[in-house]
Scaffold this active site. Structure first.
Site, mmCIF file in Angstrom:
data_model
loop_
_atom_site.group_PDB
_atom_site.id
_atom_site.type_symbol
_atom_site.label_atom_id
_atom_site.label_comp_id
_atom_site.label_asym_id
_atom_site.label_seq_id
_atom_site.Cartn_x
_atom_site.Cartn_y
_atom_site.Cartn_z
ATOM 1 N N GLY A 244 0.771 -1.235 0.000
ATOM 2 C CA GLY A 244 0.000 0.000 0.000
ATOM 3 C C GLY A 244 0.803 1.286 0.000
ATOM 4 N N ARG A 281 2.940 -1.525 -5.876
ATOM 5 C CA ARG A 281 3.045 -0.237 -6.568
ATOM 6 C C ARG A 281 4.368 0.488 -6.308
ATOM 7 N NH1 ARG A 281 -1.661 2.613 -7.734
ATOM 8 N NH2 ARG A 281 -2.697 1.357 -6.152
ATOM 9 N N TYR A 321 -10.623 4.581 -12.103
ATOM 10 C CA TYR A 321 -10.407 5.332 -10.857
ATOM 11 C C TYR A 321 -10.352 6.839 -11.089
ATOM 12 C CZ TYR A 321 -8.231 0.798 -9.520
ATOM 13 O OH TYR A 321 -7.945 -0.504 -9.295
ATOM 14 N N CYS A 348 -14.543 2.327 -28.446
ATOM 15 C CA CYS A 348 -15.887 2.911 -28.551
ATOM 16 C C CYS A 348 -16.547 3.053 -27.190
ATOM 17 C CB CYS A 348 -16.757 2.031 -29.437
ATOM 18 S SG CYS A 348 -15.917 1.539 -30.926
HETATM 19 C C1 LIG Z 1 -2.760 -5.315 -3.609
HETATM 20 C C2 LIG Z 1 -2.129 -5.904 -2.437
HETATM 21 C C3 LIG Z 1 -0.793 -5.617 -2.140
HETATM 22 C C4 LIG Z 1 0.026 -4.631 -2.926
HETATM 23 O O1 LIG Z 1 -0.518 -3.357 -2.823
HETATM 24 P P1 LIG Z 1 0.275 -2.076 -3.333
HETATM 25 O O2 LIG Z 1 -0.657 -0.952 -3.073
HETATM 26 O O3 LIG Z 1 0.523 -2.283 -4.786
HETATM 27 O O4 LIG Z 1 1.532 -1.993 -2.563
HETATM 28 C C5 LIG Z 1 -0.227 -6.237 -1.039
HETATM 29 N N1 LIG Z 1 -0.923 -7.108 -0.278
HETATM 30 C C6 LIG Z 1 -2.210 -7.404 -0.540
HETATM 31 C C7 LIG Z 1 -2.925 -8.365 0.328
HETATM 32 C C8 LIG Z 1 -2.860 -6.819 -1.614
HETATM 33 O O5 LIG Z 1 -4.142 -7.096 -1.858
#
Ligand SMILES: *Cc1c(COP(=O)(O)O)cnc(C)c1O
Length: 426
Positions: A244, A281, A321, A348
Site C-alpha cells: 500500500g 506499486r 479510478y 468505442c
Molecule cells: C494489492 C495488495 C498488495 C500490494 O498493494 P500495493 O498498493 O501495490 O503496494 C499487497 N498485499 C495485498 C494483500 C494486496 O491485496
C-alpha cells in the site's frame, strides 16, 4: 507544461530516454503502443526498501499483481524478494519465473478450494486467511492432504477514517480481512486446529497511502493483539505489514521507506518476530511508461482532443479510478504552445481516455507521447476489448533493451476459439 520528475526517464538533446536507451529507438523497432520498464528503477527501489529495514529480520514479498511479467518477477526474486501471489494464475506465473513456492505467500479474499490445495501441496511459506470459514476450510484440506498448513490471519485494523481521510480502503466497511474484534477469538480457536500452524498476524490497510500515520496506528493496534496472544500461549512468528505504500503520480508527497521504518520499527522491534511487507506499486509504478502515438487531433465545441493509439484496454486506471497519469512528449520541440486537451483512445466508450482537461504541449499526428507511472496496475489490467491486441513490454537495462513480451498477434485473440461445426449442422 510540467515535467515528471524521474531519474530513470530523462531527456537528452530533447529526446526521452529510459536509462541510457533512446525511447524512439525502441518504438522504431517494436512500434506503439508499448510498455517500457527500467530495470534499474526496480532494482534501486527494492534495495531502498530493503535497506530501510535492514536493522530487523524482514522479508519483502513483492505483490506480483501490480506487474506480473515473468522478467519483472525474476528481477525482484533475484534481489532476494519473496513473492506474494493472489491466485492460482499468479502462482503459475511465479513458478514459470523460477520462484520456489517456499518463498511465496498465498493471499486473496476469495481463494478457491483448488487454490488452497495448490498452496498447501507446494508448501508456500504461509497462506493468509481472510475469514473464519476459510480457516476451517484450510484445516480440512490440510487434513485430507496429511499436512499441517502454515496460516496467517489477516486482521482488518479499522484505522479510523475520520482521522485519516486520505486512506481510500482498508476500513471496517471493507471486504478484506477479519475485523479486529472477532480476530482475537478466532486466533485462539484456530490455535486448537490440528492441521493448521498459526504463523502470524497480517494487515494490508489499503493502497496508494501517502502518510505513515495509518501504518503506525494499525501496527500499534495489532502489536497489542500480538502480545496478548503470546500471553495466551499463541506464539506467532511473524508480523506482516502488507503493501500500500504510495507513489507520486502528480503532486503527492509519499513517505520514504526510511520514514516508514522510523514510524513503525519502535513498535515492532520489541515483538521479537519476523516482519514482512508486500509492496507492489512502490516497487513498480514509476518504473514504467506507456508510449503511444498520436493518430489525430481535433477540436469539437472548443474542446481539444488528442486521439492516440493507446486506450483504456492498455491503461485502465484513468477510466476506472479517474486516476491521473502524467503525459509528456517523447521528443521536445522548440516553441510549441501548450493546449488543454483530452487524450483519448480509439475504443468505442466515452470512458476511454488517458487524460481529461490536460495541459499538454500541442502535438500532431505521428508524434509520440509518454504516459508515466505505467509500471503498476497497467499491463496487468489490459484487455482485448474492441479486438485490440495487448501491447509489447520492453525492459531496459542501461543502453540495451529487451522484449519481455511481444505484441499479441491476431491468433492470440482467438486462443482456441473456433467455429463449432455441430452447432450449425441442423
Ligand atoms: C494489492 C495488495 C498488495 C500490494 O498493494 P500495493 O498498493 O501495490 O503496494 C499487497 N498485499 C495485498 C494483500 C494486496 O491485496
Amino acid at each position: 507544461m510540467q515535467f515528471f520528475d524521474s531519474e530513470y526517464f530523462t531527456y537528452k538533446n530533447n529526446r526521452l530516454y529510459c536509462e541510457g536507451t533512446d525511447i524512439s529507438e525502441i518504438t522504431g523497432t517494436v512500434g506503439t503502443p508499448v510498455f517500457i520498464y527500467s530495470k534499474k528503477f526496480f532494482t534501486d527501489h527494492y534495495r531502498k526498501f530493503a535497506g530501510a529495514f535492514s536493522a530487523i529480520d524482514h522479508t519483502i514479498f513483492y505483490a506480483v499483481k501490480s506487474n506480473y511479467n515473468l522478467n519483472v518477477i525474476k528481477t525482484f526474486y533475484d534481489l532476494g524478494s519473496g513473492i506474494d501471489v493472489n491466485s492460482a494464475g499468479e502462482f503459475y506465473r511465479a513458478v514459470k519465473a523460477g520462484v520456489d513456492p517456499k518463498r511465496m505467500i498465498l493471499t486473496g479474499v476469495g481463494k478457491t478450494r483448488n487454490e488452497i490445495k495448490l498452496g498447501i501441496e507446494n508448501e508456500v511459506q504461509f497462506i493468509k486467511a481472510e475469514s473464519e470459514q476459510e480457516i476451517y476450510l484450510i484445516d480440512k484440506i490440510a487434513g485430507e492432504l496429511g499436512k499441517v498448513a502454515p496460516v496467517a490471519i489477516r486482521v482488518n485494523p479499522d484505522v479510523d477514517p475520520e482521522t485519516h481521510p486520505y486512506i481510500s480502503t482498508g476500513l471496517a466497511e471493507n471486504k478484506f480481512g477479519i475485523d479486529s474484534k472477532s480476530a482475537y477469538g478466532l486466533f485462539l480457536k484456530a490455535s486448537n486446529l490440528k492441521n493448521i500452524k498459526l504463523t502470524g498476524i497480517d494487515m494490508h490497510i489499503g493502497s496508494q497511502i501517502t502518510s505513515v500515520e495509518p501504518y503506525k496506528e494499525a501496527v500499534e493496534k495489532l502489536a497489542g493483539m500480538f502480545r496478548s496472544l503470546r500471553d495466551e500461549g499463541v506464539e506467532l512468528t511473524h508480523f506482516d505489514i502488507g503493501g500500500g505504500m504510495g507513489v507520486k503520480y502528480k503532486n503527492e508527497k509519499p513517505f520514504t521507506p526510511r520514514e516508514l521504518a522510523e514510524a513503525i520499527l519502535p513498535v515492532l522491534s520489541d515483538l521479537d518476530c519476523k516482519i514482512s511487507f508486500e509492496p507492489g506499486r512502490y516497487l513498480t509504478a514509476n518504473g514504467g511508461i506507456l508510449v503511444t502515438e498520436v493518430l489525430y487531433t481535433k477540436t469539437n465545441q472548443k474542446k481539444n482532443f488528442i486521439v492516440v493509439d493507446a486506450a483504456m484496454t492498455d491503461l485502465l486506471r484513468p477510466s476506472i479510478y479517474g486516476a491521473y497519469h502524467h503525459i509528456q512528449p517523447v521528443t521536445l520541440s522548440d516553441g510549441g504552445n501548450d493546449i488543454v486537451a483530452d487524450v483519448v483512445g480509439p475504443v468505442c466508450e466515452s470512458g476511454d481516455f488517458l487524460a481529461k482537461g490536460r495541459t499538454i504541449s500541442e502535438c500532431k499526428p505521428q508524434d509520440q507521447l509518454a504516459v508515466f507511472s505505467a509500471g503498476a496496475y497497467a499491463m496487468v489490467m489490459s484487455s482485448n476489448y474492441n479486438g485490440r491486441r495487448r501491447p509489447p513490454e520492453i525492459m531496459v537495462d542501461g543502453d540495451k533493451f529487451y522484449t519481455i513480451r511481444s505484441r499479441e498477434t491476431y491468433e492470440h485473440l482467438l486462443f482456441d476459439e473456433k467455429i463449432n461445426k455441430e452447432l450449425f449442422e441442423n
